[in-house]
Design a protein around this motif. Structure first.
Motif, PDB file in Angstrom:
ATOM      1  N   ASN A  21     -47.203  45.059   7.358  1.00 36.25           N
ATOM      2  CA  ASN A  21     -46.567  44.202   8.354  1.00 36.25           C
ATOM      3  C   ASN A  21     -45.980  42.948   7.723  1.00 36.25           C
ATOM      4  N   ILE A  22     -45.278  42.184   8.549  1.00 32.22           N
ATOM      5  CA  ILE A  22     -44.578  40.987   8.083  1.00 32.22           C
ATOM      6  C   ILE A  22     -45.509  40.033   7.338  1.00 32.22           C
ATOM      7  N   ASN A  23     -46.742  39.890   7.844  1.00 35.56           N
ATOM      8  CA  ASN A  23     -47.655  38.940   7.211  1.00 35.56           C
ATOM      9  C   ASN A  23     -48.184  39.434   5.861  1.00 35.56           C
ATOM     10  N   ASP A  24     -47.759  40.622   5.427  1.00 36.09           N
ATOM     11  CA  ASP A  24     -48.144  41.140   4.114  1.00 36.09           C
ATOM     12  C   ASP A  24     -47.061  40.937   3.060  1.00 36.09           C
ATOM     13  N   ILE A  25     -45.866  40.548   3.469  1.00 39.48           N
ATOM     14  CA  ILE A  25     -44.734  40.506   2.541  1.00 39.48           C
ATOM     15  C   ILE A  25     -44.969  39.551   1.376  1.00 39.48           C
ATOM     16  N   GLY A  26     -45.434  38.352   1.661  1.00 38.82           N
ATOM     17  CA  GLY A  26     -45.692  37.401   0.579  1.00 38.82           C
ATOM     18  C   GLY A  26     -46.719  37.924  -0.400  1.00 38.82           C
ATOM     19  N   MET A  27     -47.750  38.582   0.103  1.00 40.88           N
ATOM     20  CA  MET A  27     -48.792  39.146  -0.752  1.00 40.88           C
ATOM     21  C   MET A  27     -48.228  40.250  -1.643  1.00 40.88           C
ATOM     22  N   LEU A  28     -47.363  41.080  -1.085  1.00 40.02           N
ATOM     23  CA  LEU A  28     -46.752  42.144  -1.878  1.00 40.02           C
ATOM     24  C   LEU A  28     -45.947  41.572  -3.039  1.00 40.02           C
ATOM     25  N   GLN A  29     -45.351  40.419  -2.822  1.00 42.10           N
ATOM     26  CA  GLN A  29     -44.523  39.810  -3.864  1.00 42.10           C
ATOM     27  C   GLN A  29     -45.348  39.193  -4.991  1.00 42.10           C
ATOM     28  N   CYS A  30     -46.662  39.085  -4.795  1.00 41.19           N
ATOM     29  CA  CYS A  30     -47.536  38.534  -5.828  1.00 41.19           C
ATOM     30  C   CYS A  30     -47.883  39.565  -6.897  1.00 41.19           C
ATOM     31  N   ALA A  31     -47.642  40.844  -6.593  1.00 41.77           N
ATOM     32  CA  ALA A  31     -48.096  41.904  -7.482  1.00 41.77           C
ATOM     33  C   ALA A  31     -46.931  42.730  -8.008  1.00 41.77           C
ATOM     34  N   LYS A  32     -47.013  43.132  -9.249  1.00 38.99           N
ATOM     35  CA  LYS A  32     -45.999  44.020  -9.809  1.00 38.99           C
ATOM     36  C   LYS A  32     -46.149  45.432  -9.252  1.00 38.99           C
ATOM     37  N   GLU A  33     -47.362  45.788  -8.859  1.00 39.61           N
ATOM     38  CA  GLU A  33     -47.601  47.116  -8.293  1.00 39.61           C
ATOM     39  C   GLU A  33     -47.864  46.967  -6.804  1.00 39.61           C
ATOM     40  N   SER A  34     -46.799  46.984  -6.014  1.00 41.48           N
ATOM     41  CA  SER A  34     -46.894  46.732  -4.576  1.00 41.48           C
ATOM     42  C   SER A  34     -46.503  47.978  -3.801  1.00 41.48           C
ATOM     43  N   TYR A  35     -47.284  48.271  -2.768  1.00 39.67           N
ATOM     44  CA  TYR A  35     -47.081  49.473  -1.956  1.00 39.67           C
ATOM     45  C   TYR A  35     -47.009  49.116  -0.478  1.00 39.67           C
ATOM     46  N   ALA A  36     -46.011  49.637   0.189  1.00 34.11           N
ATOM     47  CA  ALA A  36     -45.990  49.659   1.653  1.00 34.11           C
ATOM     48  C   ALA A  36     -46.435  51.054   2.079  1.00 34.11           C
ATOM     49  N   VAL A  37     -47.327  51.117   3.056  1.00 32.10           N
ATOM     50  CA  VAL A  37     -47.680  52.437   3.566  1.00 32.10           C
ATOM     51  C   VAL A  37     -46.486  53.003   4.328  1.00 32.10           C
ATOM     52  N   GLY A  38     -46.435  54.315   4.442  1.00 33.46           N
ATOM     53  CA  GLY A  38     -45.278  54.962   5.042  1.00 33.46           C
ATOM     54  C   GLY A  38     -45.039  54.599   6.483  1.00 33.46           C
ATOM     55  N   SER A  39     -46.055  54.089   7.162  1.00 29.83           N
ATOM     56  CA  SER A  39     -45.950  53.671   8.556  1.00 29.83           C
ATOM     57  C   SER A  39     -45.636  52.188   8.699  1.00 29.83           C
ATOM     58  N   ALA A  40     -45.282  51.530   7.599  1.00 24.88           N
ATOM     59  CA  ALA A  40     -45.017  50.085   7.603  1.00 24.88           C
ATOM     60  C   ALA A  40     -43.674  49.758   8.255  1.00 24.88           C
ATOM     61  N   ARG A  41     -43.498  48.477   8.600  1.00 28.16           N
ATOM     62  CA  ARG A  41     -42.209  47.993   9.073  1.00 28.16           C
ATOM     63  C   ARG A  41     -41.176  48.105   7.956  1.00 28.16           C
ATOM     64  N   GLU A  42     -39.918  48.238   8.362  1.00 30.33           N
ATOM     65  CA  GLU A  42     -38.856  48.432   7.378  1.00 30.33           C
ATOM     66  C   GLU A  42     -38.726  47.231   6.445  1.00 30.33           C
ATOM     67  N   GLU A  43     -38.951  46.024   6.955  1.00 27.81           N
ATOM     68  CA  GLU A  43     -38.860  44.838   6.099  1.00 27.81           C
ATOM     69  C   GLU A  43     -39.878  44.901   4.965  1.00 27.81           C
ATOM     70  N   VAL A  44     -41.039  45.460   5.268  1.00 31.25           N
ATOM     71  CA  VAL A  44     -42.103  45.577   4.274  1.00 31.25           C
ATOM     72  C   VAL A  44     -41.747  46.652   3.246  1.00 31.25           C
ATOM     73  N   LYS A  45     -41.201  47.757   3.717  1.00 29.08           N
ATOM     74  CA  LYS A  45     -40.798  48.819   2.804  1.00 29.08           C
ATOM     75  C   LYS A  45     -39.717  48.348   1.839  1.00 29.08           C
ATOM     76  N   ARG A  46     -38.816  47.496   2.329  1.00 29.78           N
ATOM     77  CA  ARG A  46     -37.745  46.993   1.455  1.00 29.78           C
ATOM     78  C   ARG A  46     -38.297  46.063   0.384  1.00 29.78           C
ATOM     79  N   THR A  47     -39.406  45.424   0.671  1.00 28.48           N
ATOM     80  CA  THR A  47     -39.992  44.474  -0.278  1.00 28.48           C
ATOM     81  C   THR A  47     -40.852  45.158  -1.322  1.00 28.48           C
ATOM     82  N   ALA A  48     -41.602  46.166  -0.912  1.00 28.31           N
ATOM     83  CA  ALA A  48     -42.548  46.824  -1.809  1.00 28.31           C
ATOM     84  C   ALA A  48     -41.829  47.607  -2.910  1.00 28.31           C
ATOM     85  N   LYS A  49     -42.492  47.731  -4.031  1.00 30.17           N
ATOM     86  CA  LYS A  49     -41.953  48.519  -5.139  1.00 30.17           C
ATOM     87  C   LYS A  49     -42.061  50.013  -4.864  1.00 30.17           C
TER      88      LYS A  49
END
Length: 291
Positions: A242-270
């Protein structure tokens, strides 16, 4: 600046491949995962029991697991009860960081004036209720029985009903706006425009929008924990939805959005993992870290 719209301006950078030039897997020392929508369905305690054994196996490999959630510490500790003393906690969207024994390593309290002003405006939103999140308890108004019972019985919160939410004596780190049908939509009607330059507003599912200080978030909590543990971004694996996870995803080189995530999160995750329903987080950890 609000989280609404903030990530439309993110520049996605090309990250290095998971494997080194010598073909070896980069050492991960910290795995941080969101909970609701990533490990369990929102508002449930249906964590796959296999997760406990996975956390034990990670610990044997000297890999720390951290639960990073909008939930309070007490709820997270109950959810992870079999391994509660084996993990770290980033509860209340990074308002606190707590150790495996429950000790508070960091807290980010809100200013009293900010709390009073935000709560006053939440009460102007039709059908909305404020929930104030403190050190050991969350607080809702007397009469907010549906919200109180839901948080107590489904999220397993330590929660109190109080006659006056304006006079709570606690370290409040987050104010959650609860709405029974569409928190984000109702906040965007006018509340967002008023508060977007004064507080961080983060959607956290259909029923919730979280209000915090600008310098508070899961990313801040994770960054603190990384420093506390002496871990670099190359050594961190993160999962969110979700949106509140985006900043956390950006802290890691190995970042995953689950397949059921919001599109904004999927665009951010590696990477994109399988869905929460299909145990995407467990699959990635077992394949990448425990194979």
């Amino acid at each position: 600046m609000s989280v609404f719209g903030k990530y439309d301006r993110i520049q996605i950078v090309v990250m290095r491949d998971m494997y080194s030039s010598k073909g070896g897997y980069k050492m991960i020392k910290l795995v941080a995962s969101d909970v609701d929508g990533t490990l369990v369905a929102d508002g449930t305690f249906d964590l796959n029991p296999e997760m406990y054994e996975i956390i034990r196996k990670l610990k044997k490999k000297n890999i720390v697991f951290a639960a990073a959630s909008g939930r309070q510490y007490a709820s997270l500790r109950r959810l992870f009860a079999p391994v509660a003393s084996d993990i770290f906690y980033i509860p209340d969207n990074g308002g606190f960081v707590r150790g495996s024994n429950g000790e508070t390593l960091m807290k980010q309290s809100m200013d009293k004036e900010l709390i009073l002003s935000i709560v006053s405006d939440i009460l102007k939103i039709k059908d909305a209720e404020p929930m104030l999140c403190g050190r050991d308890y969350a607080y809702v108004r007397e009469g907010a029985d549906e919200l109180f019972c839901w948080m107590r019985d489904s999220y397993h919160y330590d929660i109190k009903q109080v006659p006056d939410v304006f006079s709570i004596d606690d370290d409040i780190v987050k104010i959650s706006i609860y709405h029974p049908t569409d928190a984000e939509g109702n906040v965007k009607k006018w509340f967002f425009d008023k508060w977007r330059e004064r507080a961080l507003l983060a959607p956290a599912g259909i029923h919730w929008v979280d209000c915090m200080r600008f310098d508070v978030g899961k990313d801040g909590g994770l960054s603190f924990l990384m420093k506390h543990l002496g871990v670099s971004s190359d050594e961190v694996m993160v999962f969110g939805d979700n949106i509140n996870d985006i900043g956390m995803l950006q802290c890691a080189k190995e970042s995953y959005a689950v397949g059921s995530a919001r599109e904004e999160v999927k665009r951010t995750a590696k990477y994109i993992a399988d869905t929460m329903q299909n145990q995407g987080v467990l699959k990635v950890i077992k394949e990448k870290l425990l194979a």
